[in-house]
Design a protein around this motif. Structure first.
Motif, PDB file in Angstrom:
ATOM      1  N   ASP A   1       0.835  -1.207   0.000  1.00  0.00           N
ATOM      2  CA  ASP A   1       0.000   0.000   0.000  1.00  0.00           C
ATOM      3  C   ASP A   1       0.865   1.251   0.000  1.00  0.00           C
ATOM      4  N   VAL A   2       0.309   2.324  -0.539  1.00  0.00           N
ATOM      5  CA  VAL A   2       0.961   3.641  -0.510  1.00  0.00           C
ATOM      6  C   VAL A   2       0.061   4.588   0.269  1.00  0.00           C
ATOM      7  N   LEU A   3       0.631   5.311   1.218  1.00  0.00           N
ATOM      8  CA  LEU A   3      -0.093   6.314   1.992  1.00  0.00           C
ATOM      9  C   LEU A   3       0.638   7.645   1.829  1.00  0.00           C
TER      10      LEU A   3
ATOM     11  N   PRO B   1      -6.697  15.762  -0.219  1.00  0.00           N
ATOM     12  CA  PRO B   1      -7.113  15.517   1.162  1.00  0.00           C
ATOM     13  C   PRO B   1      -5.902  15.336   2.064  1.00  0.00           C
ATOM     14  N   GLU B   2      -6.146  15.261   3.370  1.00  0.00           N
ATOM     15  CA  GLU B   2      -5.048  15.091   4.315  1.00  0.00           C
ATOM     16  C   GLU B   2      -4.312  13.770   4.101  1.00  0.00           C
ATOM     17  N   PHE B   3      -5.034  12.727   3.733  1.00  0.00           N
ATOM     18  CA  PHE B   3      -4.444  11.403   3.532  1.00  0.00           C
ATOM     19  C   PHE B   3      -4.944  10.810   2.223  1.00  0.00           C
ATOM     20  N   ILE B   4      -4.025  10.288   1.433  1.00  0.00           N
ATOM     21  CA  ILE B   4      -4.378   9.558   0.214  1.00  0.00           C
ATOM     22  C   ILE B   4      -3.891   8.125   0.388  1.00  0.00           C
ATOM     23  N   HIS B   5      -4.832   7.206   0.485  1.00  0.00           N
ATOM     24  CA  HIS B   5      -4.490   5.797   0.665  1.00  0.00           C
ATOM     25  C   HIS B   5      -4.735   5.075  -0.651  1.00  0.00           C
ATOM     26  N   LEU B   6      -3.673   4.480  -1.196  1.00  0.00           N
ATOM     27  CA  LEU B   6      -3.753   3.742  -2.456  1.00  0.00           C
ATOM     28  C   LEU B   6      -3.402   2.284  -2.177  1.00  0.00           C
ATOM     29  N   PRO B   7      -4.419   1.438  -1.949  1.00  0.00           N
ATOM     30  CA  PRO B   7      -4.155   0.025  -1.662  1.00  0.00           C
ATOM     31  C   PRO B   7      -3.527  -0.677  -2.864  1.00  0.00           C
ATOM     32  N   ALA B   8      -2.687  -1.656  -2.575  1.00  0.00           N
ATOM     33  CA  ALA B   8      -2.075  -2.465  -3.632  1.00  0.00           C
ATOM     34  C   ALA B   8      -3.126  -3.440  -4.159  1.00  0.00           C
TER      35      ALA B   8
ATOM     36  N   ILE C   1       1.747   8.795  -7.748  1.00  0.00           N
ATOM     37  CA  ILE C   1       0.756   8.856  -6.662  1.00  0.00           C
ATOM     38  C   ILE C   1      -0.384   9.791  -7.051  1.00  0.00           C
ATOM     39  N   LEU C   2      -0.034  10.990  -7.509  1.00  0.00           N
ATOM     40  CA  LEU C   2      -1.063  11.953  -7.892  1.00  0.00           C
ATOM     41  C   LEU C   2      -1.893  11.435  -9.060  1.00  0.00           C
ATOM     42  N   ARG C   3      -1.235  10.826 -10.035  1.00  0.00           N
ATOM     43  CA  ARG C   3      -1.960  10.285 -11.190  1.00  0.00           C
ATOM     44  C   ARG C   3      -2.929   9.189 -10.748  1.00  0.00           C
TER      45      ARG C   3
END
Length: 259
Positions: free
Chosen positions: A17-19, A78-85, A126-128
């Protein structure tokens, strides 16, 4: 693994995951969502926390942004961007994470040059990925701007040629829609009319050139579409509250943006 912060619901983090924390919000990490916080630490040198749980490696980094003026795209995050694998999702982001982890785990000749480049790529991916996630449901804001072919085409044109004397008819021709349609869709997604954004982008570009180069003010003025150094200085002061030369001399202490 769990992550949490004051006033927010906890997040369950999995392998890969990426946070991303655009404004470096206070947070804590625990081995599971029902565990108590037993130790607080600040970012710094690599460290190891002993315990009986499963061994976990965290890859952390930070980006710096000048605090005086930011792009509205970043203000919208947002304050947190969570990108699950997830299998098959965002392969470029997954590849950047894997490459970065490999370079840090086993440094080799050239790693000193590879790691900064990979960190820059990671932010882009991440932004994309986040904007791609948002375009699945009625995208608004900058996600909507990127999902709208006409608005995206106008934005690309402005970004590629900030010095051009842009008009709404010029941009609508490039976008392939009427002037009224472009103005309405641009304002709705970007948050300001096309020509107001042209000025904003010129000033952001000028600020970067002032900070990162020793180019003369006249040369910077021409790069962002001003034939008169006086007119450029007046526009810059209106946006930043100070003259270009003063901006260049003033120390800017950027805040950390943690990832």
């Amino acid at each position: 693994m769990g992550a949490g912060w004051t006033g927010g619901a906890p997040l369950a983090l999995g392998v890969g995951d990426v946070l991303f924390m655009p404004r470096g919000a206070d947070h804590y990490l625990v081995d599971s969502l029902d565990s108590a916080v037993t130790e607080m630490a600040r970012p710094g040198e690599p460290r190891e926390v002993a315990g009986a749980g499963v061994r976990t490696a965290l890859l952390c980094g930070a980006y710096e942004l000048g605090r005086r003026r930011s792009h509205p795209l970043l203000d919208e995050l947002p304050e947190f961007i969570h990108l699950p694998a997830r299998l098959g999702r965002h392969p470029a982001l997954r590849g950047a994470v894997d490459l970065l982890a490999a370079e840090i785990a086993e440094p080799r000749p050239g790693s000193d040059a590879a790691v900064p480049a990979l960190l820059e790529m990671l932010l882009l991916f991440i932004l994309r990925a986040w904007f791609e996630e948002r375009t699945h449901d009625r995208p608004t804001g900058w996600a909507g701007a990127f999902a709208d072919p006409a608005v995206a085409a106008a934005l690309r044109a402005v970004h590629e040629e900030p010095a051009r004397a842009w008009t709404v008819p010029d941009l609508s021709d490039i976008a392939g829609v009427s002037r009224a349609t472009l103005a309405r869709r641009f304002t709705m997604t970007v948050g300001e009319p096309p020509l107001a954004y042209v000025t904003r982008w010129r000033m952001l570009t000028a600020a970067r050139l002032l900070r990162d180069t020793d180019a003369a003010l006249g040369a910077i003025a021409r790069k962002v579409g001003y034939t008169s150094e006086f007119a450029f200085a007046k526009a810059f002061k209106r946006e930043y509250g100070m003259a270009p030369g003063q901006y260049r001399r003033t120390d800017d202490q950027p805040p950390l943006i943690a990832v």
